[in-house]
Structure formats: structure tokens, C-alpha cells
Write a protein that holds these residues in place. Sequence first.
Motif, PDB file in Angstrom:
ATOM      1  N   THR A  72       0.966  -1.158  -0.058  1.00 32.38           N
ATOM      2  CA  THR A  72      -0.077   0.279   0.249  1.00 32.38           C
ATOM      3  C   THR A  72       0.692   1.186  -0.040  1.00 32.38           C
ATOM      4  O   THR A  72       0.566   2.401   0.556  1.00 32.38           O
ATOM      5  CB  THR A  72      -0.868   0.081   1.258  1.00 32.38           C
ATOM      6  OG1 THR A  72      -0.242  -0.038   2.425  1.00 32.38           O
ATOM      7  CG2 THR A  72      -2.020  -0.891   0.937  1.00 32.38           C
ATOM      8  N   SER A 102       2.953   3.981  -2.877  1.00 34.12           N
ATOM      9  CA  SER A 102       2.282   4.986  -4.028  1.00 34.12           C
ATOM     10  C   SER A 102       1.576   3.943  -5.096  1.00 34.12           C
ATOM     11  O   SER A 102       0.569   4.169  -5.571  1.00 34.12           O
ATOM     12  CB  SER A 102       3.265   5.649  -4.601  1.00 34.12           C
ATOM     13  OG  SER A 102       3.723   6.590  -3.540  1.00 34.12           O
ATOM     14  N   SER A 103       2.260   2.791  -5.359  1.00 37.33           N
ATOM     15  CA  SER A 103       1.444   1.863  -6.372  1.00 37.33           C
ATOM     16  C   SER A 103       0.560   1.204  -5.856  1.00 37.33           C
ATOM     17  O   SER A 103      -0.516   1.147  -6.887  1.00 37.33           O
ATOM     18  CB  SER A 103       2.793   0.747  -6.970  1.00 37.33           C
ATOM     19  OG  SER A 103       4.064   1.542  -7.249  1.00 37.33           O
ATOM     20  N   ARG A 148       0.908  -4.081   5.131  1.00 40.86           N
ATOM     21  CA  ARG A 148       1.722  -4.158   6.108  1.00 40.86           C
ATOM     22  C   ARG A 148       1.890  -2.898   6.956  1.00 40.86           C
ATOM     23  O   ARG A 148       1.947  -2.976   8.247  1.00 40.86           O
ATOM     24  CB  ARG A 148       3.072  -4.593   5.599  1.00 40.86           C
ATOM     25  CG  ARG A 148       4.118  -5.019   6.557  1.00 40.86           C
ATOM     26  CD  ARG A 148       5.244  -5.396   6.226  1.00 40.86           C
ATOM     27  NE  ARG A 148       6.128  -4.610   5.536  1.00 40.86           N
ATOM     28  CZ  ARG A 148       7.302  -5.470   4.838  1.00 40.86           C
ATOM     29  NH1 ARG A 148       7.751  -6.366   5.034  1.00 40.86           N
ATOM     30  NH2 ARG A 148       8.272  -4.269   4.267  1.00 40.86           N
ATOM     31  N   THR A 149       1.982  -1.759   6.299  1.00 42.02           N
ATOM     32  CA  THR A 149       1.905  -0.553   6.983  1.00 42.02           C
ATOM     33  C   THR A 149       0.924   0.395   6.235  1.00 42.02           C
ATOM     34  O   THR A 149       0.786   0.785   5.256  1.00 42.02           O
ATOM     35  CB  THR A 149       3.406  -0.075   6.786  1.00 42.02           C
ATOM     36  OG1 THR A 149       4.312  -0.810   7.242  1.00 42.02           O
ATOM     37  CG2 THR A 149       3.654   1.353   7.651  1.00 42.02           C
ATOM     38  N   LYS A 205       7.873   8.322   5.371  1.00 39.68           N
ATOM     39  CA  LYS A 205       7.675   7.520   4.408  1.00 39.68           C
ATOM     40  C   LYS A 205       6.981   8.228   3.154  1.00 39.68           C
ATOM     41  O   LYS A 205       6.416   9.321   3.315  1.00 39.68           O
ATOM     42  CB  LYS A 205       6.763   6.287   4.680  1.00 39.68           C
ATOM     43  CG  LYS A 205       7.489   5.306   5.315  1.00 39.68           C
ATOM     44  CD  LYS A 205       6.598   4.376   6.050  1.00 39.68           C
ATOM     45  CE  LYS A 205       6.123   3.356   5.262  1.00 39.68           C
ATOM     46  NZ  LYS A 205       6.944   2.108   5.215  1.00 39.68           N
ATOM     47  N   ARG A 206       7.508   8.180   1.921  1.00 43.96           N
ATOM     48  CA  ARG A 206       6.981   8.689   0.746  1.00 43.96           C
ATOM     49  C   ARG A 206       5.550   8.797   0.950  1.00 43.96           C
ATOM     50  O   ARG A 206       4.847   7.521   0.911  1.00 43.96           O
ATOM     51  CB  ARG A 206       7.467   8.028  -0.576  1.00 43.96           C
ATOM     52  CG  ARG A 206       6.909   8.570  -1.836  1.00 43.96           C
ATOM     53  CD  ARG A 206       7.387  10.233  -2.011  1.00 43.96           C
ATOM     54  NE  ARG A 206       7.819  10.262  -3.479  1.00 43.96           N
ATOM     55  CZ  ARG A 206       6.721  10.433  -4.441  1.00 43.96           C
ATOM     56  NH1 ARG A 206       5.598  10.103  -4.102  1.00 43.96           N
ATOM     57  NH2 ARG A 206       7.080  10.433  -5.817  1.00 43.96           N
TER      58      ARG A 206
HETATM   59  P1  NA7 Z   1       6.682   1.495  -1.623  1.00 45.43           P
HETATM   60  O1  NA7 Z   1       6.256   2.601  -1.138  1.00 45.43           O
HETATM   61  O2  NA7 Z   1       7.902   0.875  -1.181  1.00 45.43           O
HETATM   62  O3  NA7 Z   1       5.371   0.506  -1.301  1.00 45.43           O
HETATM   63  C1  NA7 Z   1       5.771  -0.832  -1.243  1.00 45.43           C
HETATM   64  C2  NA7 Z   1       4.470  -1.574  -0.249  1.00 45.43           C
HETATM   65  O4  NA7 Z   1       4.760  -2.996  -0.307  1.00 45.43           O
HETATM   66  C3  NA7 Z   1       4.670  -0.913   1.201  1.00 45.43           C
HETATM   67  O5  NA7 Z   1       3.161  -0.838   1.628  1.00 45.43           O
HETATM   68  C4  NA7 Z   1       5.208  -2.163   1.958  1.00 45.43           C
HETATM   69  O6  NA7 Z   1       5.010  -2.192   3.151  1.00 45.43           O
HETATM   70  C5  NA7 Z   1       4.657  -3.333   1.064  1.00 45.43           C
HETATM   71  N1  NA7 Z   1       5.692  -4.501   1.349  1.00 45.43           N
HETATM   72  C6  NA7 Z   1       6.957  -4.546   0.927  1.00 45.43           C
HETATM   73  N2  NA7 Z   1       7.415  -5.865   1.186  1.00 45.43           N
HETATM   74  C7  NA7 Z   1       6.328  -6.637   1.793  1.00 45.43           C
HETATM   75  C8  NA7 Z   1       6.265  -7.739   2.420  1.00 45.43           C
HETATM   76  N3  NA7 Z   1       7.251  -8.738   2.452  1.00 45.43           N
HETATM   77  N4  NA7 Z   1       5.031  -8.131   2.969  1.00 45.43           N
HETATM   78  C9  NA7 Z   1       4.028  -7.239   2.840  1.00 45.43           C
HETATM   79  N5  NA7 Z   1       4.116  -5.759   2.298  1.00 45.43           N
HETATM   80  C10 NA7 Z   1       5.143  -5.476   1.746  1.00 45.43           C
HETATM   81  O7  NA7 Z   1       6.593   1.021  -3.145  1.00 45.43           O
HETATM   82  P2  NA7 Z   1       5.741   1.550  -4.575  1.00 45.43           P
HETATM   83  O8  NA7 Z   1       6.005   0.921  -5.652  1.00 45.43           O
HETATM   84  O9  NA7 Z   1       4.255   1.932  -3.916  1.00 45.43           O
HETATM   85  O10 NA7 Z   1       6.321   3.102  -4.423  1.00 45.43           O
HETATM   86  C11 NA7 Z   1       7.662   3.366  -4.750  1.00 45.43           C
HETATM   87  C12 NA7 Z   1       7.851   5.015  -5.291  1.00 45.43           C
HETATM   88  O11 NA7 Z   1       7.724   4.854  -6.723  1.00 45.43           O
HETATM   89  C13 NA7 Z   1       7.057   5.782  -4.802  1.00 45.43           C
HETATM   90  O12 NA7 Z   1       7.380   6.266  -3.545  1.00 45.43           O
HETATM   91  C14 NA7 Z   1       7.066   6.943  -5.855  1.00 45.43           C
HETATM   92  O13 NA7 Z   1       8.268   7.713  -5.539  1.00 45.43           O
HETATM   93  C15 NA7 Z   1       7.326   6.147  -6.906  1.00 45.43           C
HETATM   94  P3  NA7 Z   1       6.183  -1.240   4.360  1.00 45.43           P
HETATM   95  O14 NA7 Z   1       5.331   0.122   4.105  1.00 45.43           O
HETATM   96  O15 NA7 Z   1       7.425  -1.526   3.977  1.00 45.43           O
HETATM   97  O16 NA7 Z   1       5.638  -2.042   5.667  1.00 45.43           O
END
Ligand code: NA7
Length: 560
Positions: A184, A186-187, A207-208, A327-328
Motif C-alpha cells: 500500500t 504509492s503504487s 503491512r503498514t 515515508k513517501r
Molecule cells: P513502496 O512505497 O516501497 O511500497 C511498497 C509497499 O509494499 C509498502 O506498503 C510495503 O510495506 C509493502 N511491502 C513490501 N514488502 C512487503 C512484504 N514482504 N509483505 C507485505 N508488504 C510488503 O513502493 P511503491 O511502488 O508503492 O512506490 C515506490 C515509489 O515509486 C513511490 O514512492 C514513488 O516515488 C514512485 P511497508 O511500508 O514496507 O511496511
Amino acid sequence: MSPAPGYDAVVIGAGFAGLYMVYRLREDGFRVLGVEAGDGVGGTWYWNRYPGARCDSESMYYSFSFLPEFEQEWPLEERYPTQPVILDYLRTVAGRLDLPKHFVFGARIDSVRYDDQAGWWTVRAGDRLAVTARYVITATGALSASNRPQFPGAALFEGEQHSTASWPAEPVPLAGRRAGLIGTGSSGVQVLPELARQAQSVTVFQRTAQFVTPARQERLDPRLVALWKANYQEIRRRTKFTPGGIPIPSPLRSAAELSAAEQTALCEEAWRRGGIWFLDGTFSDAVTSLETNAIVASFVRSKISEIVTDPVVAEKLKPWTHAWGTKRVPVGSDYYETYNRPNVSLVDLRQDPIEEITARGIRTRSGEHPLDVIVYATGFDALTGSIERLHVEGRNGDRLEDAWAGGPRTYLGLMVPGFPNLFTITGPGSPGVVTNVPVAIEQHVEWIADLLGHARDHGHKTVEAALSAADEWTAHVQDVANTTLYPTADSWYMGANIPGKPRVFLPYIGGLDVYRQRCDEIAAAGYPGFELGGEPAAAAPALAVTPAEERGAAEVGRGA
Ligand code: NA7
């Protein structure tokens, strides 16, 4: 005649950065080859073609500034450009500038090695391509090395699994299917409403919880666009001297200077305007003061309660794990509203973690969630991942992964000591990802091109960051981050999303304006902190090519 590498420069990537770098170096008379893993230009916007993908920067700012005639022609229709619009923009720019013929496409670089003797790099993409070049410039994107967690049993799943970061070119059929969404950020925030509209059901595995800001996407008023275009050059000029690459006024007052009623009114107005106006438009100390941050966080939580009708779901969606903005912050359209749909459910992984993926779905501690499609929106190995995955070996065969084992060390985010003539556009220590990225990219590209021109004019064969300069810059990046609340969060800014990645603050958040000034001063002073010199010593083959490369090189006309 002394032996020479095949190219003056190899540029890796064909997004905003790669296209402009190739263009600029060619304009400056360098022989350049671009190499791109995808089958076409676009970079981030080539791969991230999931439904709902769009930019968080507004259309009028999210483009090149060096094409004054073209920017008058290019239509600006919606407040935020969608992925297809940006991809079309980049394809059109590339076509206008005749850039694709200087690229090899479909070649994923897997080895970049420096030859100490010869003083040049050999760049390989499997058996597809091998070329030599004096300079290598990574334009691989700060958020392009995708992170796909390996849940036990994933290979057994009988449905489809897709990552938002490499979404199929053809639409994924969703009608009548049960979708699961992991992530959850940005994507995930962008794709969820589209999944919910198209699929039979969506289960979100969170997760967050995030502080999502409303985008307020809308059609742009043609009169506003006309006004914009009439003043584009002045807007561009101002944009360059802003901290974030977008010319909105920074808030001047801290929350403490306002009454509670004024604070709320300010937040309400910023929320109504949406996007950057909420992200950067509330209080001067929103990400530096815990007290002010708590006001903004509490405001967003109150909005979640207002929007989400089921109070249990609303509580799960409220972020408590990190300070607002650290966080972004995702910018969403109907994100919270989507949880009011009867076909959307939410699993809080902190209460109910994923145990495995089964043939039929995702099993969390509380039971199995039957699914037909799993969507991973699980982020990226940010800033360092896309560069490390090139497998770079510098002087003495030293590996970049080893040099960065304790955290990346760069000078200005652009060069790494021990890796001469290697430049990293929007690398760690650059302000790129905390700005409107094309503006930072243009600064990097122009500054690198000027430095290469300087080296050529002065007969220098190598440019290398001095260790002391890189150490000083790397410490400065951390020092600036430590004046804010950013380092307190488990974010990709901190490398915290990738197991085992060192915890350091990756981008420079001192502001693009400050960064630009520092870079300009360094250039004006003759590039202190960079070691210029190093005549290449020994003979080496002028061009190392595989048969596949001979075709590739023929296609690209050897950059001549
Ligand atoms: P992000 O912002 O890194 O979001 C990834 C999401 O995936 C985030 O909610 C993570 O939770 C979740 N995540 C990652 N690994 C897991 C696992 N193992 N289990 C459950 N959930 C997980 O990536 P985005 O693609 O949305 O955005 C990236 C950037 O691209 C964005 O900021 C813009 O600049 C463009 P977490 O928060 O780590 O607990």
C-alpha cells in the motif's frame, strides 16, 4: 594512433535521464551508445504500466525544459499525467530528437568492468552486447530495481501473479476474478481503485498503513494551460531554484505560530487543493517538529474516519507506525473511498501476517483468502539497487556492492571513489527522488556533460571522485537528514524495506536549489573533490564486440 574505446560514453537506460544524457553528449560531439533493457524508451513509465499509474507531479512541471518549441505543442490535459501520456511524451521526444537509433534495446546490462590498464570500461549484456567506453553513465532510475518478496509457496499458486513494477503490456483480465493486492505504497494506492472497479473482489494485504493525500485529479482549464504556456520559460527558470523542483511557495509559518483553528483551516485548505499543496503546503516545520507533525498526522487520521464508513476498517487504515511524511506520501484518487465498496476487504498484516501462498490464494494466520490474481505492489530496492544490479567492478576489480556494503558512498550522488569515469544520475546522495525528478535529472545531465567537456578540453582521460570529498558529502547527506524526522521511519529512503540493506538515509534532502548551487560552485572552482587526469597506459582492443553486438552496433550506427 593510441588505441581508443568503442565509444566515448555508454549510457544505461532510456527514461528521462538516459534520453537527455544521450542527446546532450551527442550535441557536445561525444560518441555515445545508449543501452536499455526494455524494448523501447520510457524507463519507469515503460515498466510501471499498471492500471491507475500516474505521476504525482503536475503535468506542466513533469517534462523537459530544454525543448521550448515542443513544450508549446505538447497538450496538457489533466492535472497529473497518466502513465500512457508520459510514455507517449517520451516516445515523441525521442522520435523528434532522433534518439532511438543511438540505443540498443532489449539488452539488460549485467556486467560493467573497468580496465585499469586501458582506462576504459567494458559493458556487457549477456551474449547480446559487449562494448567498451571511456565513460559509463547509469541512468537506470532510482526506483526501478523491483522488490518482490518471496513468500513460501508462491510458485504453487495456480492463478496469475503480477508486479506493478513490470506490468504486462496487454491488459490483465480482471472481470469476474478475485484479486489480492500486497503493498500500500504509492503504487498500491494507485492500482487499488482500478482493481476494485474491474475485479469481482479485491483483498488488500496491508503491512503498514499510509498517510494518503488526495490527488484531486481533474481536467485542466485550457485558459490556464494557455497562460502557463505563455509564461513557460519564466516558470521553468523559477522551478530550477526551488528545493523540490516545483515552484509553489514554501510555508513560512510553523504550527506554533498559529491558533488551533488556524492550523485546522490551513490543513483543510491544503487537503482541498490536494497533491503537492498538502505535501509541501502546510507548516514550515511539518517534518522537523514532532509536535507539528502530530498535528498533520492527526488531521489525516480524522479524514480517514470521515471518509471510511466502517470504523473497524478506518482504524486499520490509520497510520501510527511513523511520523507523517517520513515515508513517501502516496497521492491517491479515491483511495480511502474505495474501502467503502462492498467488493473490497482489508487484511492488516501486523495482526494477521502472511504465512504462505497456496495453490488457491494467500494464507494468513487467520485462514486462506481465495484468489485468482495476486498483485505485488511491494516497491523497489531504491537508489542503490538498480546500480548494484549492473555488477560494477572498478579499479583493481573492486566490486561496487562491496564498496557500498556499509551504505553507499558518493560525491554529490554522481560519482563513487574507486570507480573512475562512472557517473550515476540520481544515485544515492542525489536529491532526485525527493524532488520533481525531471528537474533534478536535467541538472545532473547538464552538470555531467559540462564536466566531460571540461575533461576533454583539458586533455584529462579520467575523472574520479576523491575519497575525502565522497566521505564529506556522504556525511553531509546524513547530517541534513538528521535535522528532520525522516530517519525515524522504516522507509525505502532508509533502505529499510529490503532485508539486510544498510540503514542510511539515501537521498539528499537539503533541497535541489542548494544542491544546484553547490554543484555550480564546484564547477566554477575547477572541480575540487574530483581527481582529473590519468592518461590510459596500455593497448587494448579498440572495440570488444560479440556477434550480437555487431548487429546492435550496426543498428545504432556506432554512435557516430
Ligand atoms: P513502496 O512505497 O516501497 O511500497 C511498497 C509497499 O509494499 C509498502 O506498503 C510495503 O510495506 C509493502 N511491502 C513490501 N514488502 C512487503 C512484504 N514482504 N509483505 C507485505 N508488504 C510488503 O513502493 P511503491 O511502488 O508503492 O512506490 C515506490 C515509489 O515509486 C513511490 O514512492 C514513488 O516515488 C514512485 P511497508 O511500508 O514496507 O511496511
